[in-house]
Scaffold this motif. Sequence first.
Motif, PDB file in Angstrom:
ATOM      1  N   TYR A   1       0.855  -1.185   0.000  1.00  0.00           N
ATOM      2  CA  TYR A   1       0.000   0.000   0.000  1.00  0.00           C
ATOM      3  C   TYR A   1       0.892   1.237   0.000  1.00  0.00           C
ATOM      4  CZ  TYR A   1      -3.602  -3.370   1.292  1.00  0.00           C
ATOM      5  OH  TYR A   1      -4.454  -4.445   1.308  1.00  0.00           O
ATOM      6  N   HIS A   2       0.403   2.321  -0.607  1.00  0.00           N
ATOM      7  CA  HIS A   2       1.219   3.522  -0.746  1.00  0.00           C
ATOM      8  C   HIS A   2       0.441   4.764  -0.328  1.00  0.00           C
ATOM      9  CE1 HIS A   2       4.421   1.381  -2.829  1.00  0.00           C
ATOM     10  NE2 HIS A   2       3.460   0.686  -3.405  1.00  0.00           N
ATOM     11  N   PRO A   3       1.092   5.674   0.400  1.00  0.00           N
ATOM     12  CA  PRO A   3       0.430   6.922   0.786  1.00  0.00           C
ATOM     13  C   PRO A   3       0.169   7.793  -0.434  1.00  0.00           C
ATOM     14  CG  PRO A   3       2.751   6.983   1.393  1.00  0.00           C
ATOM     15  CD  PRO A   3       2.470   5.588   0.918  1.00  0.00           C
ATOM     16  N   LEU A   4      -0.676   8.795  -0.243  1.00  0.00           N
ATOM     17  CA  LEU A   4      -1.126   9.632  -1.350  1.00  0.00           C
ATOM     18  C   LEU A   4       0.034  10.271  -2.107  1.00  0.00           C
ATOM     19  CD1 LEU A   4      -3.579  10.885  -2.825  1.00  0.00           C
ATOM     20  CD2 LEU A   4      -3.421  12.796  -1.217  1.00  0.00           C
ATOM     21  N   GLU A   5       1.006  10.809  -1.392  1.00  0.00           N
ATOM     22  CA  GLU A   5       2.125  11.491  -2.052  1.00  0.00           C
ATOM     23  C   GLU A   5       2.882  10.542  -2.975  1.00  0.00           C
ATOM     24  OE1 GLU A   5       0.942  13.568   1.603  1.00  0.00           O
ATOM     25  OE2 GLU A   5       1.515  11.473   1.174  1.00  0.00           O
ATOM     26  N   ASP A   6       3.035   9.292  -2.553  1.00  0.00           N
ATOM     27  CA  ASP A   6       3.728   8.317  -3.390  1.00  0.00           C
ATOM     28  C   ASP A   6       2.903   7.946  -4.623  1.00  0.00           C
ATOM     29  OD1 ASP A   6       5.784   8.405  -1.643  1.00  0.00           O
ATOM     30  OD2 ASP A   6       5.595   6.355  -0.907  1.00  0.00           O
ATOM     31  N   ILE A   7       1.592   7.914  -4.471  1.00  0.00           N
ATOM     32  CA  ILE A   7       0.744   7.631  -5.633  1.00  0.00           C
ATOM     33  C   ILE A   7       0.844   8.767  -6.642  1.00  0.00           C
ATOM     34  CG2 ILE A   7      -1.635   7.325  -6.427  1.00  0.00           C
ATOM     35  CD1 ILE A   7      -2.200   5.784  -3.869  1.00  0.00           C
ATOM     36  N   TYR A   8       0.882  10.008  -6.180  1.00  0.00           N
ATOM     37  CA  TYR A   8       1.065  11.130  -7.097  1.00  0.00           C
ATOM     38  C   TYR A   8       2.426  11.037  -7.808  1.00  0.00           C
ATOM     39  CZ  TYR A   8      -3.083  13.671  -5.421  1.00  0.00           C
ATOM     40  OH  TYR A   8      -4.371  14.060  -5.126  1.00  0.00           O
ATOM     41  N   LEU A   9       3.464  10.648  -7.082  1.00  0.00           N
ATOM     42  CA  LEU A   9       4.775  10.450  -7.700  1.00  0.00           C
ATOM     43  C   LEU A   9       4.721   9.332  -8.736  1.00  0.00           C
ATOM     44  CD1 LEU A   9       7.219  10.722  -4.646  1.00  0.00           C
ATOM     45  CD2 LEU A   9       7.131  12.265  -6.619  1.00  0.00           C
ATOM     46  N   TRP A  10       4.022   8.270  -8.397  1.00  0.00           N
ATOM     47  CA  TRP A  10       3.864   7.147  -9.323  1.00  0.00           C
ATOM     48  C   TRP A  10       3.141   7.590 -10.594  1.00  0.00           C
ATOM     49  CZ3 TRP A  10      -0.770   5.078 -11.049  1.00  0.00           C
ATOM     50  CH2 TRP A  10      -0.676   3.883 -11.781  1.00  0.00           C
ATOM     51  N   ILE A  11       2.094   8.395 -10.461  1.00  0.00           N
ATOM     52  CA  ILE A  11       1.374   8.917 -11.627  1.00  0.00           C
ATOM     53  C   ILE A  11       2.324   9.717 -12.515  1.00  0.00           C
ATOM     54  CG2 ILE A  11      -0.382  10.585 -12.361  1.00  0.00           C
ATOM     55  CD1 ILE A  11      -2.053   9.670  -9.916  1.00  0.00           C
ATOM     56  N   ASN A  12       3.121  10.577 -11.903  1.00  0.00           N
ATOM     57  CA  ASN A  12       4.054  11.404 -12.656  1.00  0.00           C
ATOM     58  C   ASN A  12       5.098  10.547 -13.385  1.00  0.00           C
ATOM     59  OD1 ASN A  12       5.211  14.068 -13.340  1.00  0.00           O
ATOM     60  ND2 ASN A  12       6.904  13.408 -12.045  1.00  0.00           N
ATOM     61  N   ARG A  13       5.669   9.582 -12.677  1.00  0.00           N
ATOM     62  CA  ARG A  13       6.677   8.715 -13.287  1.00  0.00           C
ATOM     63  C   ARG A  13       6.091   7.884 -14.430  1.00  0.00           C
ATOM     64  NH1 ARG A  13       8.662   7.672  -7.827  1.00  0.00           N
ATOM     65  NH2 ARG A  13      10.697   8.655  -7.558  1.00  0.00           N
ATOM     66  N   THR A  14       4.914   7.331 -14.185  1.00  0.00           N
ATOM     67  CA  THR A  14       4.301   6.448 -15.179  1.00  0.00           C
ATOM     68  C   THR A  14       3.969   7.203 -16.458  1.00  0.00           C
ATOM     69  OG1 THR A  14       3.388   5.056 -13.407  1.00  0.00           O
ATOM     70  CG2 THR A  14       2.392   4.844 -15.590  1.00  0.00           C
ATOM     71  N   THR A  15       3.422   8.400 -16.330  1.00  0.00           N
ATOM     72  CA  THR A  15       3.052   9.164 -17.524  1.00  0.00           C
ATOM     73  C   THR A  15       4.278   9.634 -18.294  1.00  0.00           C
ATOM     74  OG1 THR A  15       2.830  11.162 -16.153  1.00  0.00           O
ATOM     75  CG2 THR A  15       0.834   9.898 -16.593  1.00  0.00           C
ATOM     76  N   HIS A  16       5.371   9.910 -17.597  1.00  0.00           N
ATOM     77  CA  HIS A  16       6.596  10.323 -18.280  1.00  0.00           C
ATOM     78  C   HIS A  16       7.341   9.137 -18.895  1.00  0.00           C
ATOM     79  CE1 HIS A  16       6.044  14.187 -16.177  1.00  0.00           C
ATOM     80  NE2 HIS A  16       6.823  14.672 -17.129  1.00  0.00           N
ATOM     81  N   GLN A  17       7.229   7.986 -18.266  1.00  0.00           N
ATOM     82  CA  GLN A  17       7.939   6.813 -18.753  1.00  0.00           C
ATOM     83  C   GLN A  17       7.248   6.165 -19.947  1.00  0.00           C
ATOM     84  OE1 GLN A  17       8.836   4.043 -15.623  1.00  0.00           O
ATOM     85  NE2 GLN A  17      10.036   2.686 -16.940  1.00  0.00           N
ATOM     86  N   TYR A  18       5.908   6.284 -20.010  1.00  0.00           N
ATOM     87  CA  TYR A  18       5.136   5.643 -21.079  1.00  0.00           C
ATOM     88  C   TYR A  18       4.224   6.657 -21.775  1.00  0.00           C
ATOM     89  CZ  TYR A  18       6.621   1.611 -18.309  1.00  0.00           C
ATOM     90  OH  TYR A  18       7.360   0.692 -17.614  1.00  0.00           O
ATOM     91  N   PRO A  19       4.792   7.719 -22.350  1.00  0.00           N
ATOM     92  CA  PRO A  19       3.946   8.786 -22.915  1.00  0.00           C
ATOM     93  C   PRO A  19       3.100   8.338 -24.097  1.00  0.00           C
ATOM     94  CG  PRO A  19       6.248   9.086 -23.542  1.00  0.00           C
ATOM     95  CD  PRO A  19       6.233   7.990 -22.527  1.00  0.00           C
ATOM     96  N   ASP A  20       3.530   7.300 -24.805  1.00  0.00           N
ATOM     97  CA  ASP A  20       2.752   6.833 -25.955  1.00  0.00           C
ATOM     98  C   ASP A  20       1.514   6.050 -25.555  1.00  0.00           C
ATOM     99  OD1 ASP A  20       4.610   7.972 -27.637  1.00  0.00           O
ATOM    100  OD2 ASP A  20       5.750   6.113 -27.901  1.00  0.00           O
ATOM    101  N   MET A  21       1.499   5.615 -24.289  1.00  0.00           N
ATOM    102  CA  MET A  21       0.402   4.749 -23.854  1.00  0.00           C
ATOM    103  C   MET A  21      -0.417   5.350 -22.721  1.00  0.00           C
ATOM    104  SD  MET A  21       0.682   0.711 -22.949  1.00  0.00           S
ATOM    105  CE  MET A  21      -0.795  -0.276 -22.698  1.00  0.00           C
ATOM    106  N   VAL A  22       0.179   6.224 -21.929  1.00  0.00           N
ATOM    107  CA  VAL A  22      -0.489   6.759 -20.746  1.00  0.00           C
ATOM    108  C   VAL A  22      -0.516   8.292 -20.811  1.00  0.00           C
ATOM    109  CG1 VAL A  22      -0.587   6.772 -18.234  1.00  0.00           C
ATOM    110  CG2 VAL A  22       0.425   4.814 -19.415  1.00  0.00           C
TER     111      VAL A  22
END
Length: 337
Positions: free
Chosen positions: A37-58
Motif C-alpha cells: 500500500y502507498h500513501p497519497l504522495e507516493d501515488i502522485y509520484l507514481w502517476i508522474n513517473r508512469t506518464t513520463h515513462q510511457y507517454p505513448d500509452m499513458v
Amino acid sequence: MNACFRVLLQNTQELIEKQTANVSSDPRSSMSYYERYHPLEDIYLWINRTTHQYPDMVQPILIGSSFEKRPLWVLKLSGKRGNQPKRAMWIDCGIHAREWISHAFCLWFVQYSIDFYNQIPDMTEILDSMDIYVLPVMNPDGYKYTWTKNRMWRKNRSKHPGNYCIGTDLNRNFDANWCTMGSSHRSCDDTYCGLFPESEPEAEAVANFLRSHKHDMKLYLSIHSYSQMLLFPYSCSYQEAANHNELNEMVKEAAMNIRKYYRNQYKYGAGAKTIYLAPGGSDDWAYNLGIEYSFTFELQDKGRYGFLLPPELISKACNEALTAVKTIALKVSRKTQ
C-alpha cells in the motif's frame, strides 16, 4: 446469558502497522512495489513517473480537485491508435478512503496494462478497441486522512455551513434516488449524502467528465472493498435494470472465472437485492446517464480482515479483480463494436 461473539482481530494496530511498513516511493526499487500500500504522495509520484515513462500509452488528465484542493488525476490508457474515435471504459478507485485495496488495484491494473499490452491477447484486444480511463484516487483528502489520523475514515473531508461533522459519503452524493432510504441527512453519519446531488467537488468532477464522454463511454467500473461481490444496478432501488439479465450473465461469468482460476467465491447480482439499498451511488448514476454496462466490484475479503487486508493478499485480490475486469471488458467491447 452469555454473549455469543468471536474476536476476528486480536491486534488491529499491529495489522495497520503491517499495512504501512516497507513503503517505497519508487516502483523501480522492487518487484513487490505493487504488492504494498502507498500513501497519497507516493501515488502522485507514481502517476508522474508512469506518464513520463510511457507517454505513448499513458496520458494524464486533470479532471478537477478535491475539497482540500488536491488534484484528481485520471490516466488515459490507449493501445493502437486508429483514425476513428475509440469506445471507452472507466475505472475509479478509492471513493471510500479506508478501502486501500481499491487504490492498490488501480495501480496494479495500470502497470499490468502497460506490461502486457501486445503480450497477452486479451489486453491487446481490450486496449486496441477501447480507451481506458483510470482514476486511482477519487477521494484524496479522505485517503490522506486514513494514513495520518484515522485508518477507518470513509468519507471525504468537506465542511459545509450548518453541518456539525466533517465529510460526505461520495458514493451517496450522485443523482440516483439521492438521499432516500439507505443514506442519511445527518452529517455525522458515514452514509451522509451531502447538501444536494454533486455537492462535493470530487463527485461533480467525475460526473462532469463522464457527461462529456457519455457517447463513447461503454463500461463503468467502480472498485470497492470488502465482501467479494460483483454488483450492477440498481442499488438505489429494488427496480430491475432494463438489461438486468445481460448484466447478470456478465457478472456470473466473471465470478465463475475467479472461482476457476483462484478458487475464491464471489457473490453477484443487482446491488440492492444482493447487499443493501445504497441510493446516490456512482454506478446507478452512470447507468442512468446511458452507460448501460455499469458495475461495482467489492474486492477481498469476506470480513476476516475487512478494510485491513494484509499486503500479502494484495496480489491475489488484484488478480481476482483483473479477471473480472477482463471478462466483462471483452464482453462489452465485442457487443458494442
